[in-house]
Scaffold this motif. Structure first.
Motif, PDB file in Angstrom:
ATOM      1  N   GLU A 172       0.813  -1.211   0.000  1.00  0.00           N
ATOM      2  CA  GLU A 172       0.000   0.000   0.000  1.00  0.00           C
ATOM      3  C   GLU A 172       0.849   1.265   0.000  1.00  0.00           C
ATOM      4  OE1 GLU A 172      -0.685   0.089   4.853  1.00  0.00           O
ATOM      5  OE2 GLU A 172      -2.371  -0.201   3.520  1.00  0.00           O
ATOM      6  N   LYS A 177      -1.360   3.762  -5.402  1.00  0.00           N
ATOM      7  CA  LYS A 177      -2.554   3.848  -4.559  1.00  0.00           C
ATOM      8  C   LYS A 177      -2.998   5.300  -4.412  1.00  0.00           C
ATOM      9  CE  LYS A 177      -4.375   2.448  -0.040  1.00  0.00           C
ATOM     10  NZ  LYS A 177      -4.913   3.756   0.368  1.00  0.00           N
ATOM     11  N   ARG A 178      -2.069   6.168  -4.060  1.00  0.00           N
ATOM     12  CA  ARG A 178      -2.387   7.584  -3.872  1.00  0.00           C
ATOM     13  C   ARG A 178      -2.777   8.252  -5.189  1.00  0.00           C
ATOM     14  NH1 ARG A 178       1.046  11.210  -5.234  1.00  0.00           N
ATOM     15  NH2 ARG A 178       2.825   9.804  -4.948  1.00  0.00           N
ATOM     16  N   ASP A 182      -6.919   6.448  -4.980  1.00  0.00           N
ATOM     17  CA  ASP A 182      -7.492   7.265  -3.906  1.00  0.00           C
ATOM     18  C   ASP A 182      -8.059   8.584  -4.407  1.00  0.00           C
ATOM     19  OD1 ASP A 182      -6.710   5.272  -2.214  1.00  0.00           O
ATOM     20  OD2 ASP A 182      -4.989   6.335  -1.371  1.00  0.00           O
TER      21      ASP A 182
END
Length: 410
Positions: A172, A177-178, A182
């Motif tokens: 993660e 992911k960011r 997200d």
């Protein structure tokens, strides 16, 4: 040309409708093992290059030498699956594929040679699509930005520019992911797929996942359900990735570790430099192989290690003897508790060279085991740890004696 009718729903299967039809700039699929994300991407690129006569594609992995046995093979599989072999030509040098009716191409590049990415010029149409396979290997966001900026220029409808990324969700901490998962952005499609959408898995495959779900629930969440790796369970948090190219010639205290495998398990060689004064370990080279006989390892070990000692897995004394008979300075490790070695490594800052993609993957997923209640146990899960074992072996003598001279090159 003869017309061939292919029903894509029968070839591709279910679970990827949005992925197949999305035309925004960024399309990323993370998923479990066996979720057919790479196979689906391969089918998409072959069928859509044939559909759009001005489209060309660029396929990228972290290191070029991993392309031939991964994405290149997947794309050839897609050509066979679609039954269009007669329309395609592929070459190994240069590594590329050509759609014969129009001359459109699929190019292959590694991020280890960035100039070859920016220097591509196409003969027909435009370079509008890019596929980054094993995207978790790209650990620096600036490296992705470099690729992103390379897909530029004007394309006319119905063509569109797009970067496709496929990856396992090992950590993660990964910037993907960011940056993609997200956020809410109409220009991004970020999906998670699992083995459950793969209707072509057999009973043995499904049983493997069911046993993983029962016996290794934390592993199942990542490798089965495609969820992000759980940081709390990771053993190593004292490492990062750098480009060590310029530093490698200066390394003198070189340590080599070798973990033996054969069919299902990798044989792994790890090479590292120890800076004991500053409590740093620089891992600058790796070699992973499957189904290699000892005799096949000899030339590789001679080329990489020369007249340096190699600390080897003590569980295979016969293979160590074979190496010694062939002029390799192979030494059996003293048996020590795994946790003893891990605690020693955790006391150092570990810097891993950007090209050591297999070890980077292992370090990102190496977790403590859990009991049936999800409580962490004081032992590693022992899966996908061949390079980590080799790393422990490399420093076996130092761990036991504290003497950094015993393994110095001569």
């Amino acid at each position: 040309m003869n017309t061939k009718v292919v029903k894509l729903s029968e070839v591709v299967g279910k679970g990827y409708s949005k992925f197949w039809n999305f035309k925004g700039r960024y399309r990323i699929a993370k998923g479990s093992r066996g979720s057919k994300k790479s196979k689906t991407a391969a089918l998409w690129f072959i069928s859509n290059i044939m559909k759009y006569p001005d489209a060309n594609a660029l396929v990228i992995r972290k290191t070029f030498n991993t392309l031939r046995t991964s994405v290149f093979t997947d794309l050839k599989w897609a050509i066979h699956k679609l039954g269009v072999d007669e329309y395609w030509n592929y070459t190994n040098s240069p590594l590329e594929m050509t759609y014969k009716p129009t001359g459109q191409k699929i190019y292959f590049r590694g991020l280890d040679d960035p100039l070859k990415i920016t220097s591509i010029s196409v003969d027909v149409g435009v370079l509008c699509w890019c596929w980054i396979e094993e995207f978790y290997e790209i650990t620096k966001e600036e490296d992705f930005n470099f690729i992103d900026e390379s897909i530029r220029g004007v394309v006319k409808p119905p063509l569109f520019k797009q970067i496709t990324m496929t990856m396992n969700p090992w950590s993660e901490k990964h910037f993907a992911k960011r940056r993609f998962f997200d956020v809410a952005d109409d220009n991004i499609l970020a999906i998670t797929t699992t083995y459950k959408c793969n209707e072509w898995l057999d009973e043995a495959d499904l049983l493997m996942f069911e046993e993983m779900k029962k016996n290794r629930p934390s592993r199942y969440r990542v490798a089965g359900l495609g969820e992000w790796g759980i940081a709390e369970g990771l053993i190593f948090d004292n490492w990062h990735v750098e480009d060590l190219t310029d530093k490698i010639p200066q390394f003198d205290n070189v340590y080599n570790g070798l973990d033996f495998g054969y069919s299902a398990d990798y044989t792994a060689l790890i090479r590292a430099h120890l800076d004991k004064t500053n409590k740093k370990i620089y891992i600058f080279d790796e070699f992973y192989t499957l189904r290699s006989l000892t005799s096949q390892l000899v030339p590789v070990l001679k080329e990489k290690c020369g007249r340096q000692y190699i600390m080897c897995d003590s569980a295979s004394p016969e293979r160590i003897d074979e190496l010694v008979l062939n002029g390799i300075l192979a030494v059996s490790t003293n048996k020590t508790e795994i946790n003893f070695g891990l605690n020693w490594l955790l006391d150092y800052q570990i810097i891993i060279h950007k090209d050591c993609v297999n070890l980077i993957r292992e370090m990102s997923t190496y977790c403590w085991e859990e009991d049936k209640f999800g409580n962490q146990l004081p032992k590693p899960h022992g899966v996908d740890d061949h390079g980590i074992d080799a790393l422990r072996y490399a420093f076996n003598a130092v761990m036991l004696t504290g003497n950094i001279k015993t393994m110095k090159r001569f």
